[in-house]
Design a protein around this motif. Structure first.
Motif, PDB file in Angstrom:
ATOM      1  N   THR A 154      24.031  34.731  58.819  1.00 62.21           N
ATOM      2  CA  THR A 154      22.725  35.245  59.719  1.00 62.21           C
ATOM      3  C   THR A 154      22.476  33.843  59.511  1.00 62.21           C
ATOM      4  OG1 THR A 154      21.785  35.130  57.769  1.00 62.21           O
ATOM      5  CG2 THR A 154      23.117  36.986  57.870  1.00 62.21           C
ATOM      6  N   PRO A 155      21.626  34.645  61.220  1.00 60.45           N
ATOM      7  CA  PRO A 155      20.227  33.952  61.612  1.00 60.45           C
ATOM      8  C   PRO A 155      19.307  33.601  60.972  1.00 60.45           C
ATOM      9  CG  PRO A 155      21.097  36.319  62.944  1.00 60.45           C
ATOM     10  CD  PRO A 155      21.948  36.195  61.573  1.00 60.45           C
TER      11      PRO A 155
ATOM     12  N   VAL B  74      19.397  45.182  62.486  1.00 62.75           N
ATOM     13  CA  VAL B  74      19.554  44.805  63.962  1.00 62.75           C
ATOM     14  C   VAL B  74      21.223  44.745  64.272  1.00 62.75           C
ATOM     15  CG1 VAL B  74      19.584  42.600  65.383  1.00 62.75           C
ATOM     16  CG2 VAL B  74      17.719  43.329  64.332  1.00 62.75           C
TER      17      VAL B  74
ATOM     18  N   TRP C 166      17.401  38.112  55.935  1.00 60.51           N
ATOM     19  CA  TRP C 166      18.524  38.951  56.334  1.00 60.51           C
ATOM     20  C   TRP C 166      19.414  39.048  55.298  1.00 60.51           C
ATOM     21  CZ3 TRP C 166      20.162  39.915  61.637  1.00 60.51           C
ATOM     22  CH2 TRP C 166      19.104  39.688  63.136  1.00 60.51           C
ATOM     23  N   GLY C 167      19.997  40.453  55.291  1.00 63.94           N
ATOM     24  CA  GLY C 167      21.107  41.267  54.611  1.00 63.94           C
ATOM     25  C   GLY C 167      22.105  40.505  55.182  1.00 63.94           C
ATOM     26  N   GLN C 168      23.676  40.755  53.937  1.00 63.19           N
ATOM     27  CA  GLN C 168      25.188  39.786  54.296  1.00 63.19           C
ATOM     28  C   GLN C 168      25.222  40.497  55.745  1.00 63.19           C
ATOM     29  OE1 GLN C 168      24.285  42.214  51.774  1.00 63.19           O
ATOM     30  NE2 GLN C 168      27.144  42.796  51.952  1.00 63.19           N
TER      31      GLN C 168
ATOM     32  N   TYR D 208      22.803  44.418  60.569  1.00 61.06           N
ATOM     33  CA  TYR D 208      21.903  43.919  59.386  1.00 61.06           C
ATOM     34  C   TYR D 208      21.445  45.083  59.211  1.00 61.06           C
ATOM     35  CZ  TYR D 208      24.153  40.033  60.235  1.00 61.06           C
ATOM     36  OH  TYR D 208      25.592  39.047  60.936  1.00 61.06           O
TER      37      TYR D 208
ATOM     38  N   GLN E 127      24.714  43.846  65.931  1.00 63.12           N
ATOM     39  CA  GLN E 127      25.768  42.174  66.004  1.00 63.12           C
ATOM     40  C   GLN E 127      27.042  42.544  67.069  1.00 63.12           C
ATOM     41  OE1 GLN E 127      25.401  38.524  64.512  1.00 63.12           O
ATOM     42  NE2 GLN E 127      25.302  37.803  66.725  1.00 63.12           N
TER      43      GLN E 127
ATOM     44  N   PHE F 201      16.854  41.134  72.008  1.00 62.56           N
ATOM     45  CA  PHE F 201      16.629  38.977  72.080  1.00 62.56           C
ATOM     46  C   PHE F 201      17.557  39.184  73.378  1.00 62.56           C
ATOM     47  CE2 PHE F 201      17.065  39.210  67.113  1.00 62.56           C
ATOM     48  CZ  PHE F 201      16.712  40.629  66.936  1.00 62.56           C
TER      49      PHE F 201
END
Lengths: 107, 122
Positions: free
Chosen positions: A43-44, B37, B112-114, B95, B39, A98
């Motif tokens: 994760t970031p 969030v 952050w969660g996984q 996330y 991705q 972002f």
């Protein structure tokens, strides 16, 4: 919404070299900018907040600068663990946005 | 230590809905906002929305606000994100992220969660 444009998309460098990453905002965001690092499968992680302040436990080789619309993340001397993707993020205006990321890869 | 543990991967058909949960531990759940969030493959990170676990108030990105709800169960220290009317473009990793306070009062996303992979496919 504010658009963040990162450049370059990819940076090919060798360990020990200096990395300079850019993030440009479509309008002024004062200093409300963060830099995040994401390694493959992870994760970031927050590196820099308020454009220039290092988060807890972030090595001093990472530094951020800029305000308004132009920002820079500098890694003074690349370590093997620094090869990753870097994102900028703004919190000045809702919604948070972002950048598209810069991949720092081993040359 | 602060941990956010998300629910497992989901496979959904277009038009369906998905719920992703995010269980927090290691801190007082109601003290910190939770953000969601996304991705998507090859895409930049996208901020979807936010919940104040104390009061339950939420805010969403305009892109998602007609199709997303975020709720919380304070007794379970868990936040939930529901996304409706799924499309193939919703495929990605979702996330939950806890907001942190840095320095003398700057709020940025922190732990952050996984991540939860949601695949939308017919």
């Amino acid at each position: 919404e504010i658009v963040l444009t990162q450049s370059p998309a990819t940076l090919s460098l060798s360990p020990g070299e200096r990395a300079t990453l850019s993030c440009r905002a479509s309008q002024s965001i004062s200093a409300s900018l963060a830099w995040l690092q994401q390694k493959p499968g992870q994760t970031p992680r927050l590196l820099i907040y308020d454009a220039s302040k290092r988060a807890t436990d972030i090595p001093a080789r990472f530094s951020g600068s800029g305000s308004g619309t132009d920002f820079t993340l500098t890694i003074s001397s690349l370590e093997p663990e620094d090869f990753a993707v870097y994102y900028c993020q703004q919190r000045h205006n809702w919604p948070d946005t972002f950048g598209g990321g810069t991949k720092v890869e081993i040359k | 230590q602060v941990q956010l543990v998300q629910s497992g991967a989901e496979v959904k058909k277009p038009g369906a809905s998905v719920t992703v949960s995010c269980k927090a531990s290691g801190y007082i759940f109601t003290n910190y906002a939770i953000h969601w969030v996304r991705q998507a493959p090859g895409q930049r990170l996208e901020w979807m929305g936010w919940i104040n676990p104390d009061k339950g108030n939420t805010k969403f990105s305009q892109k998602f606000q007609d199709r997303v709800t975020i709720t919380r169960d304070t007794s379970a220290s868990t936040a939930y994100m529901d996304l409706y009317s799924l499309k193939s473009e919703d495929t990605g990793v979702y996330y939950c992220v806890r907001e942190n306070v840095y320095g003398s009062g700057s709020y940025y996303i922190g732990q952050w969660g996984q991540g939860t992979l949601v695949t939308v496919s017919s």
